[in-house]
Design a protein around this motif. Structure first.
Motif, PDB file in Angstrom:
ATOM      1  N   HIS A  77       0.833  -1.195   0.000  1.00  0.00           N
ATOM      2  CA  HIS A  77       0.000   0.000   0.000  1.00  0.00           C
ATOM      3  C   HIS A  77       0.875   1.255   0.000  1.00  0.00           C
ATOM      4  N   ILE A  78       0.542   2.173  -0.880  1.00  0.00           N
ATOM      5  CA  ILE A  78       1.241   3.460  -0.983  1.00  0.00           C
ATOM      6  C   ILE A  78       0.241   4.554  -0.630  1.00  0.00           C
ATOM      7  N   THR A  79       0.508   5.290   0.451  1.00  0.00           N
ATOM      8  CA  THR A  79      -0.403   6.370   0.855  1.00  0.00           C
ATOM      9  C   THR A  79      -0.190   7.585  -0.027  1.00  0.00           C
ATOM     10  N   ASN A  80      -1.206   8.499  -0.028  1.00  0.00           N
ATOM     11  CA  ASN A  80      -1.112   9.628  -0.946  1.00  0.00           C
ATOM     12  C   ASN A  80       0.063  10.578  -0.684  1.00  0.00           C
TER      13      ASN A  80
ATOM     14  N   ASP B 128      -3.029  24.868  -8.216  1.00  0.00           N
ATOM     15  CA  ASP B 128      -2.623  24.088  -7.048  1.00  0.00           C
ATOM     16  C   ASP B 128      -3.295  22.729  -7.149  1.00  0.00           C
ATOM     17  N   PHE B 129      -2.600  21.690  -6.727  1.00  0.00           N
ATOM     18  CA  PHE B 129      -3.105  20.339  -6.862  1.00  0.00           C
ATOM     19  C   PHE B 129      -3.081  19.634  -5.512  1.00  0.00           C
ATOM     20  N   LYS B 130      -4.139  18.870  -5.276  1.00  0.00           N
ATOM     21  CA  LYS B 130      -4.222  18.098  -4.040  1.00  0.00           C
ATOM     22  C   LYS B 130      -4.733  16.697  -4.389  1.00  0.00           C
ATOM     23  N   ILE B 131      -3.949  15.663  -3.966  1.00  0.00           N
ATOM     24  CA  ILE B 131      -4.375  14.284  -4.210  1.00  0.00           C
ATOM     25  C   ILE B 131      -5.444  13.919  -3.198  1.00  0.00           C
ATOM     26  N   VAL B 132      -6.638  13.609  -3.713  1.00  0.00           N
ATOM     27  CA  VAL B 132      -7.767  13.302  -2.847  1.00  0.00           C
ATOM     28  C   VAL B 132      -7.768  11.816  -2.486  1.00  0.00           C
ATOM     29  N   THR B 133      -7.379  10.967  -3.428  1.00  0.00           N
ATOM     30  CA  THR B 133      -7.342   9.521  -3.168  1.00  0.00           C
ATOM     31  C   THR B 133      -6.409   9.236  -1.998  1.00  0.00           C
ATOM     32  N   SER B 134      -6.882   8.399  -1.072  1.00  0.00           N
ATOM     33  CA  SER B 134      -6.090   8.126   0.132  1.00  0.00           C
ATOM     34  C   SER B 134      -4.815   7.367  -0.161  1.00  0.00           C
ATOM     35  N   GLY B 135      -4.813   6.590  -1.234  1.00  0.00           N
ATOM     36  CA  GLY B 135      -3.627   5.831  -1.595  1.00  0.00           C
ATOM     37  C   GLY B 135      -3.966   4.757  -2.615  1.00  0.00           C
TER      38      GLY B 135
ATOM     39  N   GLY C 160     -11.393  21.926 -10.646  1.00  0.00           N
ATOM     40  CA  GLY C 160     -12.335  20.871 -10.327  1.00  0.00           C
ATOM     41  C   GLY C 160     -11.588  19.606  -9.947  1.00  0.00           C
ATOM     42  N   TYR C 161     -12.173  18.464 -10.333  1.00  0.00           N
ATOM     43  CA  TYR C 161     -11.564  17.176 -10.001  1.00  0.00           C
ATOM     44  C   TYR C 161     -11.256  16.421 -11.293  1.00  0.00           C
ATOM     45  N   CYS C 162     -10.166  15.700 -11.277  1.00  0.00           N
ATOM     46  CA  CYS C 162      -9.804  14.872 -12.420  1.00  0.00           C
ATOM     47  C   CYS C 162      -9.095  13.618 -11.913  1.00  0.00           C
ATOM     48  N   LYS C 163      -9.066  12.610 -12.791  1.00  0.00           N
ATOM     49  CA  LYS C 163      -8.377  11.379 -12.451  1.00  0.00           C
ATOM     50  C   LYS C 163      -7.195  11.183 -13.383  1.00  0.00           C
ATOM     51  N   LEU C 164      -6.023  10.860 -12.796  1.00  0.00           N
ATOM     52  CA  LEU C 164      -4.809  10.675 -13.579  1.00  0.00           C
ATOM     53  C   LEU C 164      -4.124   9.377 -13.153  1.00  0.00           C
ATOM     54  N   PRO C 165      -3.423   8.707 -14.089  1.00  0.00           N
ATOM     55  CA  PRO C 165      -2.808   7.417 -13.764  1.00  0.00           C
ATOM     56  C   PRO C 165      -1.563   7.573 -12.887  1.00  0.00           C
ATOM     57  N   VAL C 166      -1.364   6.561 -12.047  1.00  0.00           N
ATOM     58  CA  VAL C 166      -0.188   6.516 -11.175  1.00  0.00           C
ATOM     59  C   VAL C 166       0.754   5.446 -11.720  1.00  0.00           C
TER      60      VAL C 166
ATOM     61  N   ALA D 218      -5.663   8.042  -9.638  1.00  0.00           N
ATOM     62  CA  ALA D 218      -5.795   8.831  -8.408  1.00  0.00           C
ATOM     63  C   ALA D 218      -6.629  10.067  -8.712  1.00  0.00           C
ATOM     64  N   THR D 219      -7.527  10.403  -7.801  1.00  0.00           N
ATOM     65  CA  THR D 219      -8.356  11.611  -7.965  1.00  0.00           C
ATOM     66  C   THR D 219      -7.601  12.810  -7.425  1.00  0.00           C
ATOM     67  N   ILE D 220      -7.588  13.887  -8.234  1.00  0.00           N
ATOM     68  CA  ILE D 220      -6.849  15.098  -7.884  1.00  0.00           C
ATOM     69  C   ILE D 220      -7.794  16.290  -7.915  1.00  0.00           C
ATOM     70  N   GLN D 221      -7.692  17.139  -6.876  1.00  0.00           N
ATOM     71  CA  GLN D 221      -8.452  18.387  -6.857  1.00  0.00           C
ATOM     72  C   GLN D 221      -7.569  19.503  -7.439  1.00  0.00           C
ATOM     73  N   VAL D 222      -8.126  20.214  -8.438  1.00  0.00           N
ATOM     74  CA  VAL D 222      -7.373  21.258  -9.120  1.00  0.00           C
ATOM     75  C   VAL D 222      -7.986  22.614  -8.755  1.00  0.00           C
ATOM     76  N   THR D 223      -7.115  23.528  -8.270  1.00  0.00           N
ATOM     77  CA  THR D 223      -7.570  24.867  -7.871  1.00  0.00           C
ATOM     78  C   THR D 223      -6.670  25.898  -8.520  1.00  0.00           C
ATOM     79  N   ALA D 224      -7.283  26.941  -9.083  1.00  0.00           N
ATOM     80  CA  ALA D 224      -6.489  27.994  -9.705  1.00  0.00           C
ATOM     81  C   ALA D 224      -5.827  28.841  -8.638  1.00  0.00           C
TER      82      ALA D 224
END
Length: 448
Positions: free
Chosen positions: A351-354, A367-374, A409-415, A438-444
């Motif tokens: 398991h790899i945490t965010n 600004d980017f924030k990884i929402v997926t816990s891992g 908003g939110y987007c999903k990108l491969p890990v 992984a789900t990422i929150q994108v903020t300007a």
């Protein structure tokens, strides 16, 4: 007086006349002959005015004018007889010199509605306006087959039973042998034309080939599937043409086999891994269209995606998919199986945490924030290696280099994952998917 007595008296008169005639001089004799003929004619006409005649080989005409058959495009394809014998009775003056040219037998097609065979009654027509009575027509009917004339374009293949390749060579199969032109237009009765499935051009030469060869021919056969159509009535025709049959000839060549490896960790030793792969055949015997083709050290048969490589998994490659156009599978192998290693390997999820997931090449305006816990990637490798492996050894990254259209908003990108400290470990995805997202929150970012 009966007929017999009349004839007897007439003959007696003629006999007496000629007896007296030859007792006279020449002029009297000639005059007497002419008079005798005239007397005979007068007697014949007066005593026997009605006679019977037989006319042979009277031609038959199929009358289509103004009929449904004509409007529907039907034509007479064949008939049982071409002429008939006609028995006539009538006045001697009408029938005395009647001939074939004076008569015609008419077969009316007024009741013809379909493409089939009909028995048509015959009627006799006078072409010279002579009057008579028809007592018999032999035969009284004619059998006539009616059909439409159509044209159909069909494929042309080759028939080359006498042509063979020399030892060490092989001819191309039916898909590689080209016929030019490869189509022919066949014209004839619809019922016959619709039975034609293909045509075959025939090469009758007995020859042995060592190189690609073109043959010329104008001999063609028509087939209904595997049965040759024998057109005894010559009712089918096709646009005549000279055909070229291009027969490729291939030289024998033996090549080693290789595969490409994709989606392996950057530190993974692909060459060492490929050494452990088991091929169902180590070499492939191929036929090369150009006998002067460059020798290949190895032939690439396909790709193995490391994200799909489980312990002992087998990949199947089809020769038709990887052989170049000018190559053929000499031994008809068709498929090659590649088995991945299975000895000494174990499977282990980590398991790899965010916080351990890196964002690289991120656009500066957000600004980017990884929402997926891992995520929990599944690793495969030697048992001694995986016993030591921890999440600290795994580099998990999200590469945002190509996210040009990203918005708030939110987007999903491969890990993706790599294990820099080990070259014999790979990842087969996470939680049942090849490319964990992984789900990422994108903020300007706010302007300063």
């Amino acid at each position: 007086m009966n007929l017999f007595d009349a004839i007897k008296n007439t003959l007696k008169k003629i006999s007496n006349f000629f007896s007296r005639l030859f007792e006279k001089d020449v002029v009297v004799k000639i005059t007497s002959i002419i008079a005798a003929i005239a007397i005979w004619f007068v007697i014949s006409v007066s005593e026997y005015p009605i006679i019977n005649e037989v006319v042979y080989n009277v031609p038959i005409k199929i009358a289509l004018e103004g009929t449904y058959a004509e409007a529907s495009g039907y034509q007479a394809m064949s008939q049982s007889v071409e002429t008939v014998t006609v028995y006539l009775t009538g006045n001697r003056g009408e029938l005395g010199n009647i001939s074939t040219e004076d008569l015609q037998a008419i077969a009316s097609a007024e009741n013809v509605m379909y493409a089939m065979e009909y028995n048509l009654p015959l009627e006799i027509e006078s072409l010279s306006n002579k009057e008579f009575e028809v007592t018999k027509i032999d035969p009284p009917i004619v059998s006539v087959s009616f059909d439409k004339i159509i044209t159909k374009e069909i494929a042309v293949i080759s028939e080359i039973s006498g042509v063979n390749a020399a030892d060490g060579y092989i001819m191309g199969d039916s898909e590689n042998i080209a016929v030019v032109p490869n189509k022919v237009s066949v014209t004839g009765p619809a019922t016959m034309v619709n039975e034609v499935t293909h045509a075959s051009v025939v090469i009758r030469e007995d020859t042995v080939l060592t190189s690609t060869t073109d043959f010329k021919t104008n001999t063609i056969k028509l087939y209904n599937n595997s049965t040759e159509i024998v057109d005894e009535g010559e009712m089918l025709s096709y646009n005549k043409s000279d055909f070229t049959v291009h027969i490729p000839v291939y030289a024998k060549q033996t090549v080693k086999l290789d595969v490409r490896i994709t989606n392996a960790p950057s530190s993974f030793n692909t060459e060492k891994f490929k050494e452990k792969l088991e091929f169902s055949v180590d070499e492939l015997v191929v036929a090369v269209a150009d006998e002067n083709a460059v020798e290949r050290e190895a032939m690439d048969i396909g790709t193995i995606d490391m994200r799909e490589v489980d312990v002992g998994k087998e990949f199947v490659f089809t020769t038709a998919d990887f052989l170049p156009e000018n190559y053929q599978d000499w031994n008809d192998v068709k498929t090659i199986t590649v088995k991945c290693p299975d000895e000494g390997l174990v499977v282990r999820p980590i398991h790899i945490t965010n916080p351990s997931i890196q964002l690289i090449n991120a656009p500066a305006q957000f600004d980017f924030k990884i929402v997926t816990s891992g995520v929990t990637p599944i690793f495969i490798g030697p048992e001694e290696t995986l016993e030591q492996l921890t999440y600290i050894d795994v580099v998990a990254q999200i590469d945002m280099l190509n996210t040009f259209d990203i918005e708030e908003g939110y987007c999903k990108l491969p890990v993706t994952f790599s294990i820099p400290a080990y070259d014999d470990v790979w990842c087969i995805g996470s939680e049942g998917v090849l490319s964990p997202m992984a789900t990422i929150q994108v903020t300007a970012k706010e302007n300063n």
